[in-house]
Design an enzyme around this catalytic site. Structure first.
Site, PDB file in Angstrom:
ATOM      1  N   GLU A 245       0.935  15.850 -21.083  1.00  0.00           N
ATOM      2  CA  GLU A 245       0.383  15.873 -22.515  1.00  0.00           C
ATOM      3  C   GLU A 245      -1.255  15.598 -22.409  1.00  0.00           C
ATOM      4  O   GLU A 245      -1.831  16.550 -23.309  1.00  0.00           O
ATOM      5  CB  GLU A 245       0.714  14.580 -23.348  1.00  0.00           C
ATOM      6  CG  GLU A 245       2.380  14.765 -23.630  1.00  0.00           C
ATOM      7  CD  GLU A 245       3.369  14.246 -22.486  1.00  0.00           C
ATOM      8  OE1 GLU A 245       2.791  14.007 -21.533  1.00  0.00           O
ATOM      9  OE2 GLU A 245       4.459  14.506 -22.861  1.00  0.00           O
TER      10      GLU A 245
ATOM     11  N   ALA B 265       5.850  12.149 -31.431  1.00  0.00           N
ATOM     12  CA  ALA B 265       4.356  11.476 -31.827  1.00  0.00           C
ATOM     13  C   ALA B 265       4.191  10.446 -30.551  1.00  0.00           C
ATOM     14  O   ALA B 265       2.993  10.541 -30.290  1.00  0.00           O
ATOM     15  CB  ALA B 265       4.366  10.706 -33.301  1.00  0.00           C
TER      16      ALA B 265
ATOM     17  N   PHE C  90       4.573  10.768 -27.801  1.00  0.00           N
ATOM     18  CA  PHE C  90       4.168  11.539 -26.408  1.00  0.00           C
ATOM     19  C   PHE C  90       2.885  11.642 -26.470  1.00  0.00           C
ATOM     20  O   PHE C  90       1.940  11.890 -25.495  1.00  0.00           O
ATOM     21  CB  PHE C  90       4.746  12.655 -26.219  1.00  0.00           C
ATOM     22  CG  PHE C  90       6.262  12.640 -26.017  1.00  0.00           C
ATOM     23  CD1 PHE C  90       7.162  13.617 -26.110  1.00  0.00           C
ATOM     24  CD2 PHE C  90       6.875  11.331 -25.492  1.00  0.00           C
ATOM     25  CE1 PHE C  90       8.314  13.594 -25.951  1.00  0.00           C
ATOM     26  CE2 PHE C  90       8.288  11.184 -25.409  1.00  0.00           C
ATOM     27  CZ  PHE C  90       9.187  12.329 -25.665  1.00  0.00           C
TER      28      PHE C  90
ATOM     29  N   HIS D  99      10.838   5.986 -28.983  1.00  0.00           N
ATOM     30  CA  HIS D  99      11.034   7.110 -29.860  1.00  0.00           C
ATOM     31  C   HIS D  99      10.860   7.229 -31.357  1.00  0.00           C
ATOM     32  O   HIS D  99      11.012   7.998 -31.708  1.00  0.00           O
ATOM     33  CB  HIS D  99      12.314   7.991 -29.395  1.00  0.00           C
ATOM     34  CG  HIS D  99      12.437   8.427 -27.787  1.00  0.00           C
ATOM     35  ND1 HIS D  99      12.341   7.401 -26.800  1.00  0.00           N
ATOM     36  CD2 HIS D  99      12.089   9.455 -27.403  1.00  0.00           C
ATOM     37  CE1 HIS D  99      12.181   8.267 -25.671  1.00  0.00           C
ATOM     38  NE2 HIS D  99      12.017   9.317 -26.060  1.00  0.00           N
TER      39      HIS D  99
END
Lengths: 322, 326, 346
Positions: free
Chosen positions: B56, B80, B82, B125
């Protein structure tokens, strides 16, 4: 270093069958809507979990990623408490708060799974540091997939682990896929052991579905690490039978033909190997799978009969008490 | 003319149209563009559409560099959370370059990410992080709640010369809606009044807009007419529409899936308290996620999140009409 | 215009150009450092000097053509100087003035000169490496043969951004050259204290093997060795063969930066860490003996490329040029305060 012999091999088979049948059952429960959320099964990769964790102690620290059921079970977590966790019950390992990707079983040294790829690699290093600072002979083991290797924090950890010579054993389950893409989409370097080669740590690539080979390789590293050595990287070439997650249509790869899988299946191979080595006779094996199946059904029953957690526990789990 | 599309398809339609219109638009990220017959690769080729490893920091940094070099990258981040792996690039790099360079460069990137996977995806998550990106000068944040807005806001995001965090709610993924054909742009900084009313103003974002609408339905049955506002972008934030509504209704309930002190609603509450104080007939009430890592188990997950019932109760409290149960 | 721009054989004019740029950088950095003493309070915050790195900077930049780009770190003054950015506006920027390169908004660590292919500078260690990689992707798509030079220090080679970017650059065969300037220190940590390869006595270029990328270690104090090595890498990149990691070894002749102090304590440059922190003045003395600027001058004079008088003339021109830069900076007014809000959004 312990040899893999008759007793041990039967125990490994039992662990592998437990994982295999547990994962199969979870898959069914997901399809039936009894387990929800994001579930990643480790079917096919049992050999690695069994060969590694069976050589560890409860005071070692083990970390995993999102595909953690097999590792937790191999490290000693009760099937019932894992199943209850997946069913969101109060009797689950994490009282229903964590779910599949966040299993924790501190009693057996399973310090945690994580949903962020590679996220536990630096954390596992912390445990290794703690072990060294305390002068213990415990080790820290972290399981991750080939996809995690390209995340920057992976090599950050390798640099420090090597610099500080910590008892960290990095176990990579290289199944050739990171989520829905093959390794070739992620890097030009095929073997994970080649990625870490510049740091000079002890490393080897084995067939992760060959339990004997994995057992031997890990055992060697473990012995060294307990004696003050480290870090090490064990790359286990393996195969993920299911999709990335339950529900993944898997259109991005060819399914292995049944015959091909039979050749790779770590359970079948260990059985054959053990019989060939005269560790056990074939008829002794029949009970192993059956025993595991019963345990799995007990676990399902346990989960179904367990209460849901009371809403009030949420607030009490945010901060540790002063 | 319009056609019906699910929310997620509306977003991809916008990306496709923009990529057709402007060959400087790129689209890349993990788990895409790896096989033949992927529509984006077929249409635009492997130069502009690429798969990345799990990296990322590099993905977002690369987007910034390509933007500095004249391209308009859209980064597919999926979730989001990540982005948290690469927060330096998101908060401390992308929005800063234009200012620090005295206006020499622009960073026209779009960081596309799903959020709010509150369907048993557990603690890492399911967060709602939208407010983390608010108040970072140089950064814009879009939070569509309908398929049409999803399309229009994505098109605007791509054409905007600033870095945009584009957050699309997981639970809205398959929600169908009427989506205008062809080129369709929804401006940033313009709230949408989803339902008109004169008794109370309810503001929600993303998935909580439907919670507000659901509550409004039920309240209508009790003779309470709620006005429901969806800001659509939280940076820039259309405070004006909210203030006008509060002036009309005198009452404000804010709904946010995030935790209270990290919520958009807390920011709006502060603004209305300062700029709309005279309009208020009662204190502002917020219905937010509870302060906990979102638990996995279904009843616990539901417990910590806002729902229609909680919004109804909040409105009743604000209007002083809450029923007392014996 | 005698910039070599990657020419295969360096002629006299190119060698003189290289020497002149090295001198200009040295004088610029000296003048920045002297500003702390001569005009206290003018430079605020944290500034980082490139004295000692001139050979590596100029030898690398000398390979760029007019359409190429480069990215660097908070230690960014040297590169734009070699690239042709006016030192006057650079000094004004470092002084926070309206006529500064970035209108006084960026300061020392964030120099940007789009007209010279200098697209923006991050002050966060390693953060610019992905930016450079993205620009290289843009160059690849454009297909006009552009190349990107990405400069960073040895400290950045432990950052996740480094590994991720080099992996992707290698995978996509991007037209980029990664130039790691290894000056033996990361702020005040010695490389061997933080780097497993260095601790094992290895060169840092071995890290390139993790990406199947060619890696090479060179003496970053010899501008011609730098030039030749980077040239090879640039040719490779332009030909679409992918990136190279060049480890350019050198020594930083100033401390990491001026002191970081609370308001009220006058800012100044301390002694190099070798002296102040590690009690190894002999290390510093040895490095000073190997100072690349006088070394190259001596070599050019010995080779007959420059006479002593010509060298002195260059020194005088450079002194004058940089005095004018300092004067310009001091005379430039502060920006109107509203400028603070003007460049937040495009």
């Amino acid at each position: 270093m312990d040899e893999l012999g008759g007793e041990q091999a039967i125990r490994l088979l039992a662990t592998m069958w437990r994982i295999r049948l547990f994962e199969e059952r979870v898959g069914q429960l997901v399809r039936a809507g009894e387990i929800d959320g994001l579930i990643h099964l480790s079917t096919g990769q049992e050999g690695v979990a069994a060969a590694v964790c069976s050589q560890l102690r409860d005071d070692d620290h083990v970390y995993s990623g999102h595909r953690a059921h097999g590792h937790a079970i191999a490290q000693g977590a009760s099937l019932g408490r894992v199943m209850a966790e997946l069913m969101g019950r109060d009797t689950g390992l994490c009282r229903g708060l964590g779910g599949s990707m966040h299993l924790v079983d501190v009693e057996h040294g399973f310090m945690g799974a994580t949903g962020v790829v590679g996220g536990n690699v630096p954390i596992a290093l912390g445990s290794a540091l703690a072990a060294r600072l305390r002068g213990l002979d415990t080790v820290s083991v972290v399981f991750f997939g080939d996809g995690a290797v390209q995340a920057g924090h992976f090599t950050e950890t390798v640099n420090l682990a090597t610099l500080w010579r910590l008892p960290l054993i990095l176990v990579c389950e290289n199944n050739g896929f990171a989520e829905f893409t093959p390794r070739s989409a992620h890097t030009v370097v095929e073997r994970v052991s080649d990625v870490v080669a510049p740091y000079g740590l002890g490393r080897v690539t084995v067939d992760g579905n060959d339990v004997q080979a994995t057992w031997d390789a890990f055992g060697g590293f473990l012995q060294s690490a307990r004696a003050g050595g480290g870090p090490f990287l064990l790359e286990c070439l393996t195969h993920r039978v299911r999709g990335h997650y339950e529900g993944d249509p898997g259109r991005y790869r060819e399914a292995l033909a049944e015959e091909e899988w039979q050749e790779k299946d770590p359970i079948i191979r260990l059985e054959r190997h053990g019989v060939a080595e005269e560790w056990f006779a074939e008829d002794e094996l029949r009970g192993v799978a059956a025993g595991a199946a019963e345990e799995v059904e007990d676990a399902v029953r346990f989960g179904r009969e367990s209460p849901l957690p009371p809403a009030g526990i949420v607030e009490s789990m945010v901060y540790a008490d002063a | 003319m319009a056609h019906e599309l699910p929310y997620i398809a509306a977003i991809l339609e916008a990306i496709q149209l923009e990529m057709e219109r402007d060959e400087s638009v790129l689209y890349f990220g993990q788990n895409m563009a790896t096989t033949e017959n992927e529509p984006f690769v077929d249409a635009f080729g492997n130069d502009r559409v690429r798969v990345t490893p799990i990296s990322e920091t590099a993905e977002i940094g690369i987007a910034i560099g390509a933007a500095l070099a004249g391209y308009r990258p859209v980064v597919e981040l999926y979730m989001a959370e990540f982005m948290l792996v690469a927060m330096d690039q998101v908060l401390n790099e992308a929005p800063r370059f234009r200012g620090m360079s005295g206006g020499q460069v622009t960073v026209p990137i779009v960081l596309k990410a799903g959020y709010g996977f509150t369907a048993g995806w557990a603690g890492q998550h399911t967060g709602t992080l939208s407010a983390l990106f608010m108040g970072v000068p140089g950064l814009k944040v879009a939070v569509p709640s309908t398929a049409a807005d999803a399309k229009g806001l994505m098109a605007t995001a791509i054409r905007d010369d600033n870095p945009v965090v584009y957050l699309h709610h997981y639970l809205l993924t398959l929600d169908h809606g009427e989506v205008p054909d062809g080129e369709y742009l929804v401006p940033f900084g313009e709230a949408s009044v989803r339902r008109e009313g004169s008794d109370v103003t309810i503001v929600g974002t993303g998935w909580t807009v439907d919670r507000a609408l659901g509550a409004a339905e039920r309240l209508a049955g009790e003779g309470i007419q709620a006005e429901v506002i969806d800001p659509r972008t939280i940076a820039p934030l259309d405070l004006q529409t909210i203030l006008e509504s509060v002036d009309k209704t005198g009452h404000l309930v804010l709904v946010d899936q995030a935790t209270r002190h990290a919520s958009v609603s807390t920011v709006i509450a502060g603004e209305v308290a300062e700029h709309g104080f005279g309009s208020l007939k009662a204190p502002i009430v917020q219905v937010t996620g509870l302060d906990a890592t979102i638990p996995y188990s279904e009843p616990l997950e539901a417990y910590v999140l806002p729902d229609d019932d909680k919004v109804v109760a909040a409105v009743q409290r604000v209007l002083g009409t809450a029923h007392v149960t014996a | 215009m005698s910039a070599p721009q990657g020419v295969e054989k360096l002629e006299r004019e190119h060698l003189v150009w290289i020497y002149r740029q090295m001198s200009r950088i040295r004088e610029f950095e000296e003048r920045v450092k002297r500003t702390f003493e001569e005009h206290p309070g003018v430079i605020r915050g944290h500034t980082h000097l490139a004295d000692g790195a001139e050979a590596s900077i100029v030898g690398s930049i000398a390979n760029l053509g007019p359409d190429d780009w480069f990215f660097t770190t908070y230690r960014c003054h040297g590169y734009p100087i070699a690239r042709g950015t006016d030192p006057k506006v650079m000094m004004a920027e470092i002084y926070g003035r309206k006529d500064g390169l970035c209108k006084g908004l960026g300061g020392s660590m964030h120099l940007t000169d789009v007209s010279n292919g200098f697209l923006g500078t991050s002050g966060i260690v390693g953060a610019g490496i992905p930016h450079a990689t993205g620009a290289a992707w843009a160059a690849q798509i454009r297909g006009k043969g552009q190349v990107v030079l990405c400069f960073f220090g040895d400290g950045a080679s432990k950052q996740g951004a480094f590994f991720e970017s080099l992996n992707i650059a290698s995978l996509w065969k991007l037209p980029i050259v990664f130039v790691m300037e290894n000056n033996g220190y990361n702020v005040h940590t010695r490389t061997e204290q933080e780097d497993a390869n260095r601790a094992a006595g290895e060169d840092l270029s071995v890290k390139a093997k993790a990406f199947s990328m060619p890696g090479v270690t060179i003496d970053g104090r010899d501008p011609l060795e730098v030039y030749e090595t980077v040239r090879t890498a640039v040719v490779r990149a332009r030909a679409g063969e992918g990136p190279t990691l060049v480890e350019s070894q050198m020594y930083r002749l100033s401390a990491h930066g001026n002191i970081i102090a609370p308001p009220g304590v006058p800012l100044h440059f301390p002694e190099h860490e070798a002296i102040e922190k590690f009690g190894a003045p002999e290390e510093y003395e040895a490095a000073k003996q190997g100072d690349p600027v006088p070394a190259f001058r001596g070599r050019l004079v010995a080779d007959g490329v420059l006479t002593g008088e010509e060298a002195a003339a260059i020194a005088e021109e450079v002194r004058e040029e940089l005095q004018a830069a300092v004067d310009f900076g001091l005379q430039s007014p502060f920006p109107e305060v509203e400028t603070a809000l003007e460049y937040t959004y495009a």
